[in-house]
Design an enzyme around this catalytic site. Structure first.
Site, mmCIF file in Angstrom:
data_model
loop_
_atom_site.group_PDB
_atom_site.id
_atom_site.type_symbol
_atom_site.label_atom_id
_atom_site.label_comp_id
_atom_site.label_asym_id
_atom_site.label_seq_id
_atom_site.Cartn_x
_atom_site.Cartn_y
_atom_site.Cartn_z
ATOM 1 N N LYS A 158 0.865 -1.346 -0.034
ATOM 2 C CA LYS A 158 0.127 -0.099 -0.032
ATOM 3 C C LYS A 158 0.865 1.314 0.177
ATOM 4 C CE LYS A 158 -2.094 -0.921 3.963
ATOM 5 N NZ LYS A 158 -1.654 -2.004 4.465
ATOM 6 N N ARG A 184 12.544 -7.885 4.907
ATOM 7 C CA ARG A 184 12.637 -6.153 5.114
ATOM 8 C C ARG A 184 13.996 -5.821 5.998
ATOM 9 N NH1 ARG A 184 7.928 -2.315 5.016
ATOM 10 N NH2 ARG A 184 7.577 -3.242 7.188
ATOM 11 N N ARG A 192 0.264 -9.148 13.804
ATOM 12 C CA ARG A 192 -0.271 -8.057 12.732
ATOM 13 C C ARG A 192 -1.262 -8.852 11.659
ATOM 14 N NH1 ARG A 192 4.968 -5.553 10.258
ATOM 15 N NH2 ARG A 192 3.690 -3.951 9.091
ATOM 16 N N ARG A 198 -8.496 1.127 10.000
ATOM 17 C CA ARG A 198 -8.279 -0.227 10.281
ATOM 18 C C ARG A 198 -9.322 -0.946 11.219
ATOM 19 N NH1 ARG A 198 -2.223 0.507 9.499
ATOM 20 N NH2 ARG A 198 -1.193 -1.471 9.701
ATOM 21 N N ARG A 240 13.073 -3.985 11.660
ATOM 22 C CA ARG A 240 12.349 -3.312 12.469
ATOM 23 C C ARG A 240 11.603 -4.177 13.647
ATOM 24 N NH1 ARG A 240 8.306 0.006 8.432
ATOM 25 N NH2 ARG A 240 6.725 -1.077 9.829
HETATM 26 P P1 AMP Z 1 1.645 0.430 9.098
HETATM 27 O O1 AMP Z 1 2.847 1.437 8.695
HETATM 28 O O2 AMP Z 1 0.386 1.003 8.441
HETATM 29 O O3 AMP Z 1 1.696 -1.073 9.142
HETATM 30 O O4 AMP Z 1 1.556 0.898 10.635
HETATM 31 C C1 AMP Z 1 2.367 0.551 11.444
HETATM 32 C C2 AMP Z 1 1.516 0.340 12.990
HETATM 33 O O5 AMP Z 1 0.927 1.394 13.674
HETATM 34 C C3 AMP Z 1 0.771 -0.460 13.176
HETATM 35 O O6 AMP Z 1 0.894 -2.144 13.214
HETATM 36 C C4 AMP Z 1 -0.270 -0.198 14.094
HETATM 37 O O7 AMP Z 1 0.368 -0.698 15.403
HETATM 38 C C5 AMP Z 1 -0.055 1.190 14.071
HETATM 39 N N1 AMP Z 1 -1.381 1.772 13.278
HETATM 40 C C6 AMP Z 1 -1.255 2.436 12.125
HETATM 41 N N2 AMP Z 1 -2.248 2.600 11.461
HETATM 42 C C7 AMP Z 1 -3.309 2.424 12.368
HETATM 43 C C8 AMP Z 1 -4.629 2.394 12.440
HETATM 44 N N3 AMP Z 1 -5.486 2.925 11.753
HETATM 45 N N4 AMP Z 1 -5.329 2.230 13.724
HETATM 46 C C9 AMP Z 1 -4.511 1.646 14.552
HETATM 47 N N5 AMP Z 1 -3.289 1.481 14.861
HETATM 48 C C10 AMP Z 1 -2.780 2.072 13.910
#
Ligand code: AMP
Length: 207
Positions: free
Chosen positions: A13, A122, A166, A88, A155
């Site tokens: 994404k 990664r 996740r 989410r 990471r």
């Molecule tokens: P991402 O880079 O989008 O995978 O986001 C990394 C982390 O940020 C996720 O695993 C969540 O812990 C937190 N996070 C990002 N977006 C959201 C969301 N919309 N709601 C809750 N937690 C979020």
């Protein structure tokens, strides 16, 4: 052009949002990036969310929605935006409905096996933040950044236990959004297991 990019972690994404942002000249709003910046800058928000993110859990809805609402108020989002990683959960989607209208929701589809392969391989540079992949974009010298010579690391949320968490959080909290937006009538599927150039072609054709 108000867009949501939906799909499991590792679907690409962020990569597609980066390309679409350039192509359509609209901002890319990633809640994950906003949280990571807060952690890096050691803000109050960053301190609150660090352990949640490292474990691969979700930040509470109210906190996340407030950040997005604030971000959407900045003038650059007036002509459109790409929301990447938000909403989410169903409560986040309900809250977003009250904030703004969404034109199209793109659902990037990819198998769980492929997600694990992408995320566990990664590697990120401690120095400049450049991303590599042990299989797809290997650095010239293992563990060393091609760009700045910095040390490459995994990471915390790309470690296998966090990836599994996740994915299970995605299945229980985020996947129901596919049906939510199907009912709203603006969901479009894109096969994200293809080469990134082809995924972007499909995206442009869909939009
Ligand atoms: P991402 O880079 O989008 O995978 O986001 C990394 C982390 O940020 C996720 O695993 C969540 O812990 C937190 N996070 C990002 N977006 C959201 C969301 N919309 N709601 C809750 N937690 C979020």
């Amino acid at each position: 052009m108000n867009l949501i990019f939906l799909g499991p972690p590792g679907a690409g994404k962020g990569t597609m949002a980066f390309r679409a942002k350039e192509h359509y000249n609209i901002p890319h709003i990633s809640t994950g990036d906003l949280f990571r910046a807060a952690i890096k800058n050691q803000t109050e928000l960053g301190k609150k969310v660090k352990s949640i993110i490292d474990a691969g859990d979700l930040v509470p809805d109210e906190l996340t929605t407030a950040i997005v609402e604030e971000r959407l108020k900045q003038g650059d989002a007036d002509k459109g935006f790409i929301l990447d990683g938000f909403p989410r959960t169903i409560p986040q989607a309900e809250a977003l409905k009250k904030i703004t209208n969404i034109e199209t929701v793109i659902n990037f589809t990819v198998t769980e096996e492929e997600v694990v392969r992408r995320l566990s391989g990664r590697r990120v540079c401690k120095g400049c933040g450049e991303s590599f992949h042990v299989e797809f974009i290997p650095p010239a010298k293992e563990g060393v950044c091609d760009k700045c010579g910095g040390e490459l690391y995994t990471r915390d949320d790309d470690k296998i236990e966090a990836i599994k968490n996740r994915l299970s959080v995605y299945a229980s909290s985020t996947e129901p959004l596919i049906n939510f937006y199907k009912v709203e009538g603006n969901l479009k599927d894109i096969d994200a297991s293809q080469h990134p150039d082809k995924v972007f072609e499909d995206l442009k054709a869909t939009l």
